[in-house]
Scaffold this motif. Structure first.
Motif, PDB file in Angstrom:
ATOM      1  N   VAL A 130     -40.788  -1.842 -13.805  1.00 48.29           N
ATOM      2  CA  VAL A 130     -39.554  -1.543 -14.521  1.00 48.29           C
ATOM      3  C   VAL A 130     -38.401  -1.824 -13.552  1.00 48.29           C
ATOM      4  N   ILE A 131     -37.249  -2.219 -14.099  1.00 52.22           N
ATOM      5  CA  ILE A 131     -36.087  -2.508 -13.268  1.00 52.22           C
ATOM      6  C   ILE A 131     -34.969  -1.526 -13.600  1.00 52.22           C
ATOM      7  N   PHE A 132     -34.363  -0.940 -12.575  1.00 51.17           N
ATOM      8  CA  PHE A 132     -33.284   0.028 -12.730  1.00 51.17           C
ATOM      9  C   PHE A 132     -31.994  -0.624 -12.232  1.00 51.17           C
TER      10      PHE A 132
ATOM     11  N   GLY B 228     -24.442 -10.254 -17.380  1.00 49.59           N
ATOM     12  CA  GLY B 228     -25.472 -10.743 -16.462  1.00 49.59           C
ATOM     13  C   GLY B 228     -26.855 -10.241 -16.830  1.00 49.59           C
ATOM     14  N   VAL B 229     -26.951  -8.974 -17.242  1.00 47.67           N
ATOM     15  CA  VAL B 229     -28.245  -8.400 -17.633  1.00 47.67           C
ATOM     16  C   VAL B 229     -28.798  -9.140 -18.853  1.00 47.67           C
TER      17      VAL B 229
ATOM     18  N   VAL C 124     -36.045  -2.486 -18.863  1.00 47.03           N
ATOM     19  CA  VAL C 124     -34.919  -2.387 -17.935  1.00 47.03           C
ATOM     20  C   VAL C 124     -34.059  -1.194 -18.330  1.00 47.03           C
ATOM     21  N   VAL C 125     -33.756  -0.341 -17.354  1.00 46.04           N
ATOM     22  CA  VAL C 125     -32.868   0.803 -17.566  1.00 46.04           C
ATOM     23  C   VAL C 125     -31.540   0.473 -16.900  1.00 46.04           C
ATOM     24  N   VAL C 126     -30.451   0.631 -17.654  1.00 45.70           N
ATOM     25  CA  VAL C 126     -29.129   0.256 -17.148  1.00 45.70           C
ATOM     26  C   VAL C 126     -28.214   1.473 -17.174  1.00 45.70           C
TER      27      VAL C 126
ATOM     28  N   ALA D 202     -26.184  -1.547 -25.631  1.00 49.90           N
ATOM     29  CA  ALA D 202     -26.746  -0.804 -26.758  1.00 49.90           C
ATOM     30  C   ALA D 202     -26.941  -1.682 -27.983  1.00 49.90           C
ATOM     31  N   GLU D 203     -26.066  -2.663 -28.170  1.00 52.28           N
ATOM     32  CA  GLU D 203     -26.124  -3.499 -29.364  1.00 52.28           C
ATOM     33  C   GLU D 203     -26.843  -4.822 -29.131  1.00 52.28           C
ATOM     34  N   SER D 204     -27.460  -4.993 -27.975  1.00 49.76           N
ATOM     35  CA  SER D 204     -28.063  -6.281 -27.631  1.00 49.76           C
ATOM     36  C   SER D 204     -29.358  -6.553 -28.386  1.00 49.76           C
ATOM     37  N   GLY D 205     -30.046  -5.497 -28.820  1.00 49.31           N
ATOM     38  CA  GLY D 205     -31.327  -5.668 -29.483  1.00 49.31           C
ATOM     39  C   GLY D 205     -32.451  -6.008 -28.517  1.00 49.31           C
ATOM     40  N   LEU D 206     -32.178  -5.937 -27.213  1.00 49.03           N
ATOM     41  CA  LEU D 206     -33.171  -6.260 -26.183  1.00 49.03           C
ATOM     42  C   LEU D 206     -33.855  -4.982 -25.695  1.00 49.03           C
ATOM     43  N   GLN D 207     -34.915  -5.167 -24.895  1.00 48.17           N
ATOM     44  CA  GLN D 207     -35.666  -4.022 -24.372  1.00 48.17           C
ATOM     45  C   GLN D 207     -34.885  -3.386 -23.219  1.00 48.17           C
ATOM     46  N   LEU D 208     -33.709  -2.873 -23.561  1.00 53.15           N
ATOM     47  CA  LEU D 208     -32.812  -2.267 -22.586  1.00 53.15           C
ATOM     48  C   LEU D 208     -32.569  -0.807 -22.944  1.00 53.15           C
ATOM     49  N   HIS D 209     -32.476   0.018 -21.949  1.00 51.45           N
ATOM     50  CA  HIS D 209     -32.209   1.439 -22.152  1.00 51.45           C
ATOM     51  C   HIS D 209     -30.918   1.772 -21.405  1.00 51.45           C
ATOM     52  N   ALA D 210     -29.864   2.105 -22.148  1.00 50.95           N
ATOM     53  CA  ALA D 210     -28.544   2.331 -21.549  1.00 50.95           C
ATOM     54  C   ALA D 210     -28.276   3.815 -21.361  1.00 50.95           C
TER      55      ALA D 210
END
Length: 489
Positions: free
Chosen positions: A409-411, A427-428, A441-443, A458-466
């Protein structure tokens, strides 16, 4: 105040100002590995608390408890020099002095509110005052809106990167010594079949607190006794060590009863080491000494550390920096350096170190690694993008982190002072699209245009946790690392 070897202001200077400033109701101290300023601050705080009926509350954080040993941590040049205390010891010094310690700057707000309330202060008044002063951030925001997005290009960042970190050792260090003074007899560690007895230790470096050069000497080189037998001898930079200083060094090394020829040789050696240190702009020159039966002195395992800034900013000391052996360095670290990024693998042989980190600023990067460890996780790397990270820098950082197959996982932990959080979010997302990221990825974004960056994530629809809260982000990172590890097993 920074961690420069020669600093203009130290903690005690600032604490004395805050003690007598009527508008200061609490004090926050941020330290890191390197130097001994935190120990002096702890002594001052202990005395302050004992002589003051209602002392102002103090909270502190120390970065670098999990720092890689012997490495320069980030663009600002944080490093632990000879005789410096480890970050954990600094933490302990301050805690014993009555300072409230935290492991990450994000915790200062609530901790200081509690301390001020406990000291009988009007916390609401302080909050209103802080809110008023923060209006100055509008000007920063306006400048950000009108700043061209290409103001700092990736190649320009790389060209101005400064990392103290050129280490010269082995045969190269021995050759450099003998070329500078052909009377010096030096043996690199490569040529040592066995360790001689009765070795003594000598190191030319900077005494940060005295703001002067110093020679550190010890009459014992065994690790358990080295610190107790080490003493510092400072002297003026423009004059060098005088006769009395050299005599004091010889006495501490227990060489005051040796032959006149040995005394003369040691005097010449110390002067030669200082001249080399000064002319070549070294940070440290260390070696072990052996007094031979014939009265001569031999140097064993010489090691040197030089400041990259002299070469990278002004082209000075090109001959010394030509000694750099890039073939012996980690390819990922070299690639990072080419893009203005400082990347260091942590415990590379340990598979449990599986959290990749991407942070802007060396202090925040060190604190992030430390705090994740306190939450039960282990970071696979230290990565400092620099204070002026761009979307391209972030993408490059992802590429470098992903080279480490341990990472689950990337922080991304960004505090946007100089950095635009919207640009970081770009960039993310760019990294996700172009690199085909499958890892979670946690941002965490805080600072300039944080709302814009958080909304984009939040609105990217990607596997991102803001997240905007560090504690929540850290817990999520560790949870995801455990889940991904279980999947792999």
């Amino acid at each position: 105040m920074g961690g420069d070897p020669v600093a203009g202001t130290n903690f005690v200077d600032a604490l004395r100002v805050f003690e007598h400033d009527d508008d200061t109701e609490g004090i926050i101290l941020v330290g890191e590995l390197g130097g001994r300023a935190e120990e002096e601050a702890a002594d001052w705080i202990t005395a302050y608390n004992s002589r003051t009926e209602c002392p102002k509350p103090i909270a502190a954080v120390i970065g670098g408890i999990r720092a890689a040993k012997g490495r320069v941590m980030g663009h600002a040049g944080a490093f632990g020099g000879p005789g410096d205390f480890a970050a954990q010891k600094k933490y302990n010094f301050l805690k014993r002095a009555g300072v409230t310690m935290v492991d990450h700057p994000a915790k200062f707000g609530n901790v200081m509110k509690g301390l001020l309330a406990g000291a009988g202060k009007d916390v609401q008044k302080t909050k209103r005052s802080a809110a008023t002063s923060q209006r100055r951030g509008i000007h920063t925001f306006q400048r950000t809106l009108h700043r061209p997005s290409t103001a700092i290009l990736p190649n320009q960042v790389a060209a101005t990167t400064q990392q103290r970190g050129l280490k010269v050792r082995g045969q190269q260090a021995a050759d450099l010594l003998t070329q500078f003074d052909n009377s010096i007899i030096a043996y690199p560690e490569d040529n040592m079949t066995s360790r001689p007895e009765n070795l003594k230790h000598l190191c030319m470096t900077v005494d940060r607190e005295a703001r002067q050069p110093c020679i550190m000497v010890s009459f014992d080189t065994y690790r358990g006794k080295l610190k107790r037998s080490t003493r510092r001898f400072t002297f003026p930079y423009h004059k060098g060590p005088d006769g009395q200083t050299i005599q004091n060094i010889l006495q501490h090394l227990r060489l005051n009863v040796v032959s006149p020829s040995t005394t003369a040789f040691m005097t010449q050696l110390i002067k030669s080491l200082f001249n080399l240190w000064k002319q070549k702009e070294a940070i440290t020159i260390s070696t072990e000494l052996l007094i031979k039966d014939d009265g001569t002195v031999a140097l064993y395992t010489p090691r040197m550390l030089f400041d990259d800034a002299a070469f990278k900013s002004a082209g000075r000391q090109a001959d010394v920096h030509a000694l750099r052996d890039r073939d012996a360095e980690d390819p990922a670290e070299l690639e990072a350096e080419a893009h203005g990024i400082v990347y260091i693998k942590l415990e590379p042989q340990n598979p449990d170190y599986n959290i990749g980190t991407l942070v802007n600023g060396a202090g925040l990067a060190m604190n992030t690694v430390d705090a994740i460890a306190n939450h039960g996780g282990n970071c696979a790397n230290f990565l400092d993008t620099g204070g002026k990270a761009t979307s391209d820098t972030v993408k490059r950082s992802f590429e470098i982190i992903l080279r480490d197959k341990r990472v689950k996982v990337i922080f991304v932990n960004i505090f946007g002072g100089l950095t635009d959080c919207g640009m970081i979010a770009e960039g993310v997302m760019l990294a996700f699209k172009e690199l085909g990221l499958t890892l979670p990825v946690v941002v965490r974004l805080r600072g300039t245009r944080e709302e814009v960056g958080q909304k984009m994530i939040a609105e990217s629809g990607l596997q991102l946790h803001a997240f905007d809260d560090f504690e929540e982000a850290a817990e999520k990172v560790i949870q995801l690392a455990r889940e991904e590890t279980a999947k792999a097993d």
